[in-house]
Design a protein around this motif. Structure first.
Motif, mmCIF file in Angstrom:
data_model
loop_
_atom_site.group_PDB
_atom_site.id
_atom_site.type_symbol
_atom_site.label_atom_id
_atom_site.label_comp_id
_atom_site.label_asym_id
_atom_site.label_seq_id
_atom_site.Cartn_x
_atom_site.Cartn_y
_atom_site.Cartn_z
ATOM 1 N N THR A 288 89.573 14.215 140.462
ATOM 2 C CA THR A 288 88.334 14.838 139.794
ATOM 3 C C THR A 288 88.779 15.453 138.361
ATOM 4 N N VAL A 289 88.360 14.973 137.304
ATOM 5 C CA VAL A 289 88.907 15.663 136.119
ATOM 6 C C VAL A 289 87.787 16.209 135.290
ATOM 7 N N LEU A 290 88.187 17.349 134.673
ATOM 8 C CA LEU A 290 87.284 18.124 133.628
ATOM 9 C C LEU A 290 87.930 18.141 132.309
ATOM 10 N N GLU A 291 87.266 17.374 131.352
ATOM 11 C CA GLU A 291 87.636 17.284 129.836
ATOM 12 C C GLU A 291 86.871 18.270 129.023
ATOM 13 N N LEU A 292 87.595 18.971 128.233
ATOM 14 C CA LEU A 292 86.999 20.273 127.680
ATOM 15 C C LEU A 292 87.148 19.489 126.202
ATOM 16 N N GLY A 293 85.937 20.006 125.330
ATOM 17 C CA GLY A 293 85.890 19.592 123.914
ATOM 18 C C GLY A 293 86.120 17.985 123.812
ATOM 19 N N ALA A 294 85.241 17.189 124.672
ATOM 20 C CA ALA A 294 85.364 15.732 124.567
ATOM 21 C C ALA A 294 85.182 15.154 123.513
ATOM 22 N N GLY A 295 84.241 15.553 122.604
ATOM 23 C CA GLY A 295 83.830 14.964 121.309
ATOM 24 C C GLY A 295 83.163 13.868 121.619
ATOM 25 N N THR A 296 83.603 12.665 121.058
ATOM 26 C CA THR A 296 83.067 11.400 121.186
ATOM 27 C C THR A 296 82.993 10.726 122.675
ATOM 28 N N GLY A 297 83.953 11.202 123.604
ATOM 29 C CA GLY A 297 84.330 10.666 124.890
ATOM 30 C C GLY A 297 85.155 9.737 125.051
ATOM 31 N N MET A 298 86.090 9.594 123.827
ATOM 32 C CA MET A 298 86.736 8.619 123.974
ATOM 33 C C MET A 298 88.012 8.804 125.067
#
Length: 405
Positions: free
Chosen positions: A203-213
């Motif tokens: 399970t991953v948390l991305e911060l500041g993902a922007g466009t989601g790439m």
């Protein structure tokens, strides 16, 4: 002192927002910012599809994942457009000497001189100036014109399972840079594709993902991804990208949840009026199951960098499992009138915050900061410049806390 002064004093961070959507007072003043990724992408990959809620043109770019990747050096990275991958005779090289063509299309290397020793240029007849063959060659090699493209969500369109389609803007103000695609996202995606076992079923948390790439690439191996940023317009774009690229990760059973996460606030957004709010179940799942955090190229403003490190410290303190944080950053050099020198202040502040985190002694958590060598192959075409860096933070309970547990 960096972000630690806010943690120790409990100060409210200065009022500036990463994408200018959630605060009334915007402190950024800057000329237009354009990502190098968009400069180097051929025009046939850029498709203008709509205007966003702020009246900004929105484009779609296609990025190919090469599953049979071979290692590339930093200074010699081939960049292939979609048409070029179908025609090996035309190659656009970013890190090399420019566009090259096959021997069958390459003009003669003989230099013609007139009687006085001047260059004698052979001119084509008017009938050949606009030949179909010449137009086709130009279209494939030269990034000149951005044209209006097909419907982004055309369900009848045949999907390429190795092609990521990303909505983005170009040439934004600084507060909207999250709407562009940046090299740091490609670098982090490359690392995930190379070391997929480190992320598989996590399970991953991305911060500041922007466009989601990066989140989209992560979903090819991870189980659940919380793809977070701030600002409804940006999150709408991110959600569209997630939906449009289900062909990339859908067969894995992974799930990407686009959510609002404002680094300048202490709590997750639970306001149901916000379509990207958090439910109680999601917050609990985040704390119970998350063990990987990601952030790609989000360090360009000192106050926001402080807010970022304060946010990950707060999130990590609630996670039940030992976790790892992966951060990509590009060291950008700028000439400043204040110092009359070329500096990289934003990067220097980022490194200061990293050092503070590594030296933190709170009695509960230990942070081990490790630079990652960029010796892994490229699965995506971009210029892996020497200013790109990748950092890993290993987070574990402090020894004393382990004994209590």
């Amino acid at each position: 002192m960096g972000f630690l002064r806010h943690l120790q004093r409990g100060d409210t961070l200065p009022c500036c927002c990463r994408h200018g959507e959630c605060m009334d007072s915007i402190t950024f003043t800057s000329d237009t910012v354009l990502s190098d990724v968009h400069i180097y992408t051929p025009n046939c990959s850029h498709l203008m599809v709509r205007l966003n809620g702020h009246g900004q043109p929105v484009f779609v770019s296609k990025f190919k994942i090469l599953h049979n990747s071979t290692a590339h050096s930093k200074g010699d990275v081939e960049h292939l457009s979609n048409e070029e991958t179908r025609d090996d005779d035309l190659i656009h090289q970013i890190g090399g000497s420019g566009a090259t063509v096959s021997a069958k299309d390459e003009p003669s290397s003989d230099i013609l001189l007139d009687a006085d020793g001047d260059l004698d240029v052979t001119r084509r007849s008017d009938g050949n100036l606009h030949s179909d063959q010449d137009d086709e060659w130009r279209e494939k090699v030269y990034p000149t014109i951005i044209s209006k493209g097909e419907d982004f969500f055309n369900e009848d369109r045949e999907e390429d399972c190795s092609e990521i389609r990303i909505e983005h803007t170009m040439g934004t103000a600084l507060e909207d840079v999250g709407k562009q695609v940046w090299r740091g996202a490609f670098l982090l995606a490359d690392y995930i594709l190379n070391y997929s076992d480190l992320f598989r079923d996590h399970t991953v948390l991305e911060l500041g993902a922007g466009t989601g790439m990066t989140s989209i690439v992560t979903a090819t191996v991870a189980k659940t991804i919380y793809c977070t940023d701030v600002g409804e317009d940006l999150l709408n774009m991110c959600e569209r990208n997630v939906i449009a690229n289900k062909h990339i990760y859908g067969t894995t059973g992974s799930e990407i949840k686009v959510r609002d996460l404002d680094w300048l606030k202490d709590e997750f957004c639970t306001d149901t009026k916000n379509p990207y709010c958090w439910s109680e179940e999601e917050t609990a799942q985040l704390h119970d199951q998350t063990d990987v955090l990601l952030a790609a190229d989000v360090f360009y403003d000192d106050d926001l960098t402080d807010a970022f490190f304060q946010t990950i410290y707060r999130v990590l303190s609630h996670l039940k499992n030992p976790s790892t944080v992966y951060l990509s950053v590009e060291k950008r050099l700028n000439f400043t009138l204040r110092k009359l020198d070329v500096t990289c202040d934003a990067y220097d502040h980022f490194r200061q915050c990293l050092d503070e985190l590594a030296n933190m002694r709170d009695g509960r958590t230990s942070f081990v900061v490790v630079p990652v060598k960029l010796a892994f192959p490229q699965f995506l075409f971009y210029e892996r410049v020497e200013q790109l860096e990748l950092w890993k933070i290993i987070v574990e309970p402090h020894t004393a806390m382990k004994r209590l547990l």
